[in-house]
Each structure stands twice: as C-alpha cells, then as structure tokens.
Design a protein around this motif. Structure first.
Motif, PDB file in Angstrom:
ATOM      1  N   THR A 180       0.809  -1.221   0.000  1.00 38.49           N
ATOM      2  CA  THR A 180       0.000   0.000   0.000  1.00 38.49           C
ATOM      3  C   THR A 180       0.842   1.271   0.000  1.00 38.49           C
ATOM      4  N   MET A 181       1.893   1.283   0.819  1.00 37.60           N
ATOM      5  CA  MET A 181       2.707   2.483   1.007  1.00 37.60           C
ATOM      6  C   MET A 181       4.074   2.275   0.356  1.00 37.60           C
ATOM      7  N   TYR A 182       4.329   2.976  -0.727  1.00 36.88           N
ATOM      8  CA  TYR A 182       5.576   2.808  -1.468  1.00 36.88           C
ATOM      9  C   TYR A 182       6.544   3.976  -1.278  1.00 36.88           C
ATOM     10  N   PHE A 183       6.220   4.878  -0.377  1.00 39.80           N
ATOM     11  CA  PHE A 183       7.115   6.004  -0.122  1.00 39.80           C
ATOM     12  C   PHE A 183       8.051   5.660   1.045  1.00 39.80           C
ATOM     13  N   PRO A 184       9.270   6.202   1.057  1.00 46.70           N
ATOM     14  CA  PRO A 184      10.215   5.913   2.139  1.00 46.70           C
ATOM     15  C   PRO A 184       9.843   6.663   3.412  1.00 46.70           C
ATOM     16  N   TYR A 185      10.139   6.063   4.544  1.00 46.98           N
ATOM     17  CA  TYR A 185       9.957   6.729   5.836  1.00 46.98           C
ATOM     18  C   TYR A 185      10.890   6.082   6.851  1.00 46.98           C
ATOM     19  N   GLU A 186      11.187   6.822   7.899  1.00 43.87           N
ATOM     20  CA  GLU A 186      12.066   6.323   8.951  1.00 43.87           C
ATOM     21  C   GLU A 186      11.532   6.788  10.292  1.00 43.87           C
ATOM     22  N   VAL A 187      11.550   5.900  11.286  1.00 45.62           N
ATOM     23  CA  VAL A 187      11.105   6.238  12.633  1.00 45.62           C
ATOM     24  C   VAL A 187      12.291   6.124  13.572  1.00 45.62           C
ATOM     25  N   THR A 188      12.591   7.199  14.284  1.00 42.45           N
ATOM     26  CA  THR A 188      13.726   7.228  15.209  1.00 42.45           C
ATOM     27  C   THR A 188      13.290   7.817  16.545  1.00 42.45           C
ATOM     28  N   GLY A 189      14.028   7.458  17.597  1.00 45.13           N
ATOM     29  CA  GLY A 189      13.742   7.968  18.925  1.00 45.13           C
ATOM     30  C   GLY A 189      14.908   8.765  19.482  1.00 45.13           C
TER      31      GLY A 189
ATOM     32  N   ILE B  42       1.210   5.652  -3.332  1.00 45.66           N
ATOM     33  CA  ILE B  42       0.164   5.050  -2.509  1.00 45.66           C
ATOM     34  C   ILE B  42      -0.754   4.230  -3.408  1.00 45.66           C
ATOM     35  N   ALA B  43      -0.919   2.954  -3.063  1.00 40.85           N
ATOM     36  CA  ALA B  43      -1.846   2.087  -3.799  1.00 40.85           C
ATOM     37  C   ALA B  43      -3.214   2.176  -3.123  1.00 40.85           C
ATOM     38  N   ALA B  44      -3.993   3.124  -3.560  1.00 39.51           N
ATOM     39  CA  ALA B  44      -5.283   3.386  -2.926  1.00 39.51           C
ATOM     40  C   ALA B  44      -6.353   2.446  -3.459  1.00 39.51           C
ATOM     41  N   PRO B  45      -7.273   2.014  -2.610  1.00 40.80           N
ATOM     42  CA  PRO B  45      -8.376   1.164  -3.078  1.00 40.80           C
ATOM     43  C   PRO B  45      -9.374   1.970  -3.897  1.00 40.80           C
ATOM     44  N   GLN B  46     -10.151   1.278  -4.660  1.00 37.74           N
ATOM     45  CA  GLN B  46     -11.145   1.922  -5.510  1.00 37.74           C
ATOM     46  C   GLN B  46     -12.133   2.723  -4.668  1.00 37.74           C
ATOM     47  N   GLY B  47     -12.410   3.924  -5.107  1.00 40.29           N
ATOM     48  CA  GLY B  47     -13.364   4.766  -4.395  1.00 40.29           C
ATOM     49  C   GLY B  47     -12.729   5.760  -3.448  1.00 40.29           C
TER      50      GLY B  47
ATOM     51  N   ILE C 146      -1.902   3.832   7.253  1.00 42.66           N
ATOM     52  CA  ILE C 146      -2.586   4.794   6.392  1.00 42.66           C
ATOM     53  C   ILE C 146      -4.080   4.493   6.409  1.00 42.66           C
ATOM     54  N   ASN C 147      -4.880   5.543   6.519  1.00 46.96           N
ATOM     55  CA  ASN C 147      -6.328   5.423   6.462  1.00 46.96           C
ATOM     56  C   ASN C 147      -6.829   6.031   5.159  1.00 46.96           C
ATOM     57  N   PHE C 148      -7.829   5.389   4.565  1.00 48.24           N
ATOM     58  CA  PHE C 148      -8.395   5.893   3.308  1.00 48.24           C
ATOM     59  C   PHE C 148      -9.800   6.432   3.538  1.00 48.24           C
ATOM     60  N   TYR C 149     -10.121   7.476   2.802  1.00 46.66           N
ATOM     61  CA  TYR C 149     -11.424   8.123   2.936  1.00 46.66           C
ATOM     62  C   TYR C 149     -12.006   8.426   1.553  1.00 46.66           C
ATOM     63  N   GLN C 150     -13.307   8.611   1.556  1.00 44.38           N
ATOM     64  CA  GLN C 150     -14.004   9.096   0.368  1.00 44.38           C
ATOM     65  C   GLN C 150     -14.714  10.388   0.760  1.00 44.38           C
ATOM     66  N   GLN C 151     -14.433  11.439  -0.003  1.00 44.44           N
ATOM     67  CA  GLN C 151     -15.045  12.727   0.284  1.00 44.44           C
ATOM     68  C   GLN C 151     -16.361  12.866  -0.472  1.00 44.44           C
ATOM     69  N   ILE C 152     -17.418  13.131   0.279  1.00 43.23           N
ATOM     70  CA  ILE C 152     -18.737  13.342  -0.308  1.00 43.23           C
ATOM     71  C   ILE C 152     -19.361  14.560   0.356  1.00 43.23           C
ATOM     72  N   ASN C 153     -19.693  15.568  -0.456  1.00 37.94           N
ATOM     73  CA  ASN C 153     -20.309  16.797   0.044  1.00 37.94           C
ATOM     74  C   ASN C 153     -19.502  17.437   1.177  1.00 37.94           C
ATOM     75  N   GLY C 154     -18.198  17.410   0.993  1.00 39.22           N
ATOM     76  CA  GLY C 154     -17.331  18.073   1.961  1.00 39.22           C
ATOM     77  C   GLY C 154     -17.033  17.275   3.213  1.00 39.22           C
ATOM     78  N   LYS C 155     -17.568  16.051   3.325  1.00 40.89           N
ATOM     79  CA  LYS C 155     -17.317  15.212   4.492  1.00 40.89           C
ATOM     80  C   LYS C 155     -16.461  14.011   4.093  1.00 40.89           C
ATOM     81  N   PHE C 156     -15.643  13.539   5.042  1.00 40.19           N
ATOM     82  CA  PHE C 156     -14.763  12.409   4.796  1.00 40.19           C
ATOM     83  C   PHE C 156     -15.337  11.155   5.459  1.00 40.19           C
ATOM     84  N   TYR C 157     -15.550  10.131   4.634  1.00 41.50           N
ATOM     85  CA  TYR C 157     -16.110   8.876   5.125  1.00 41.50           C
ATOM     86  C   TYR C 157     -15.048   7.775   5.047  1.00 41.50           C
ATOM     87  N   PRO C 158     -14.816   7.029   6.153  1.00 44.61           N
ATOM     88  CA  PRO C 158     -13.868   5.913   6.107  1.00 44.61           C
ATOM     89  C   PRO C 158     -14.279   4.918   5.033  1.00 44.61           C
TER      90      PRO C 158
END
Length: 248
Positions: free
Chosen positions: A125-134, A152-157, A221-233
């Motif tokens: 799903t996530m093809y971008f590089p990232y690193e987590v450090t403390g 980002i390989a996003a699902p349909q919709g 990563i969480n995916f959403y669909q925007q409808i009428n200005g609102k974000f739906y999971p």
C-alpha cells in the motif's frame, strides 16, 4: 446444555451426568483445582498456562495503548495473533525459569513489522520511504518524499488518505502505558494532491521512557471518500494497513 435427540434420547450434561451420542452415560468429572496446583505431572501445564496468561495481558496492554490507531485498522484475529507474538517473546527470556519468564524489552525486535490488519499490508500500500527514530522523549517519523499519485496504492473509491503515526511507552511489569502526543499530524490529504517533501511528524512523551520499558511506534494509512465536503472511512477500514515500525 442438554438437548433432546429423540423421544427418550438426551445429548449433553444433565444433573452431573454426561449423555453421549452413542447412548452411553458417564458422570461429569469434578474440577480439582488443588490437584492442578500441586500435581507434579501437571507442572508443564501450569507453566504453559502461566506464560500464556501473561502473554494475553501483554497483548491487551499493547492493544489498549494504541486503540485509537487500531480501531481504524485491525482484523478479527488480532488479539490471538498478538498474544502468540508475545508468547514467543516471553520464550526468549533466558534468565527466569519456565512458568516465570517475562517480557524483556531487549527481546522486543520480533515485534517489528507486526501487522494489525492481516488483510492489508503496508508493503502493498505504502511505497514512499519513511524512517522512525527515537531521541529522549521524542519519537519522530520522517518522510523524505511522498507523491500520492504514485507512492500510494489506494483502493477503488478512495479520494483522500491520512498517514497514521502513534507511539506508546509501556511498563510491562506494572502493565501501564503512556501515549506520545502528536502535535502536528499531516492530516487528511487528497490522493491527487501535490507531492510532499521532507515531512517530519513528532510524538512526544511527558518524559523520556525508562530503559526497561517497551516503546512501540506504529505507522499506517487510512483511506477516505469525500462526499459533500465530508470524509467517510472507506470499506469499513478493511483496506487500512497498520504495522509496528519502531521498538525500543
């Protein structure tokens, strides 16, 4: 519960008697907790039960500490899978005897990559590089570059996405936890938006975690669909990946 299988037939337990399918009847065995606690022949069973019970407590502690992130990305077998992982880590304790082994933060590396949602993998799903450090009281996720259109390989919709980053400091002896506070998350962004460069998201604890504690950082990563200005999971969160990407 007993059930009638014919005019006179019974199957199940009635009044301390067990009625079998073959028509035989036997007395229900009595529970003997004292024998379980002291019998030499049940020593291995007691040891396994003790360590399994502790693994379940560790699993619950970790899930509770990250419940907000997990709520958007988990599967029906998460609890059992995480308990199994904790049980394997307890088995790495080479200091205490069987049945008394505990979680040691120095053995926590096997938790890296643990996937909270078996149906959605970060690597798919996530093809971008990232690193987590403390560093002290801070745990930082750094993203050098992210182009939503190609990374980002996003699902349909889906129309928007949200990079998830959460950290928790767990005292595995006291079974308590403290969450890091992310002051400036990236937020919900459009999948057709402009590329991001050199983004850092910092989670801060009230104080630097103790050396003996387990610090866990999750990325997803969480995916959403925007409808009428609102974000739906999207798709009841079944397409959202989340994994442990940092332990200390």
């Amino acid at each position: 519960m007993a059930s009638q299988t014919g005019i006179l037939g019974l199957q199940g337990t009635v009044g301390g008697l067990v009625f079998a399918k073959d028509g035989s009847v036997r007395q229900k065995p009595a529970s003997n907790k004292a024998a379980f606690a002291s019998s030499a022949s049940l020593a291995r069973t007691r040891e396994n039960a003790a360590e399994f019970g502790l693994s379940a407590k560790y699993s619950k502690l970790l899930r509770d500490s990250l419940r907000v992130a997990i709520a958007s990305a988990s599967d029906s077998r998460l609890a059992s899978r995480l308990t199994k992982a904790m049980r394997a880590i307890i088995g790495l304790d080479d200091t205490n005897d069987r049945g008394q082994r505990v979680f040691d933060s120095s053995n926590s590396a096997p938790l890296l990559g643990f996937n909270f949602n078996i149906g959605a993998g970060i690597g798919q799903t996530m093809y971008f590089p990232y690193e987590v450090t403390g560093n002290g009281a801070d745990v930082t996720m750094h993203i050098p570059a992210l182009n939503p259109a190609s990374d980002i390989a996003a699902p349909q919709g889906a129309t928007h996405f949200e990079v998830v980053f959460a950290v928790s400091d767990l005292d595995m002896e006291a079974l308590t936890y403290t969450n890091g506070v992310v002051a400036a998350p990236l937020g919900i962004l459009p999948l057709n938006g402009a590329p991001l460069v050199n983004q850092s998201v910092v989670a801060t604890f009230p104080a630097a975690p103790a050396d003996a504690n387990l610090v866990v950082g999750v990325v997803g990563i969480n995916f959403y669909q925007q409808i009428n200005g609102k974000f739906y999971p999207l798709n009841n969160n079944s397409t959202n990946p989340l994994a442990i990407e940092y332990v200390a």
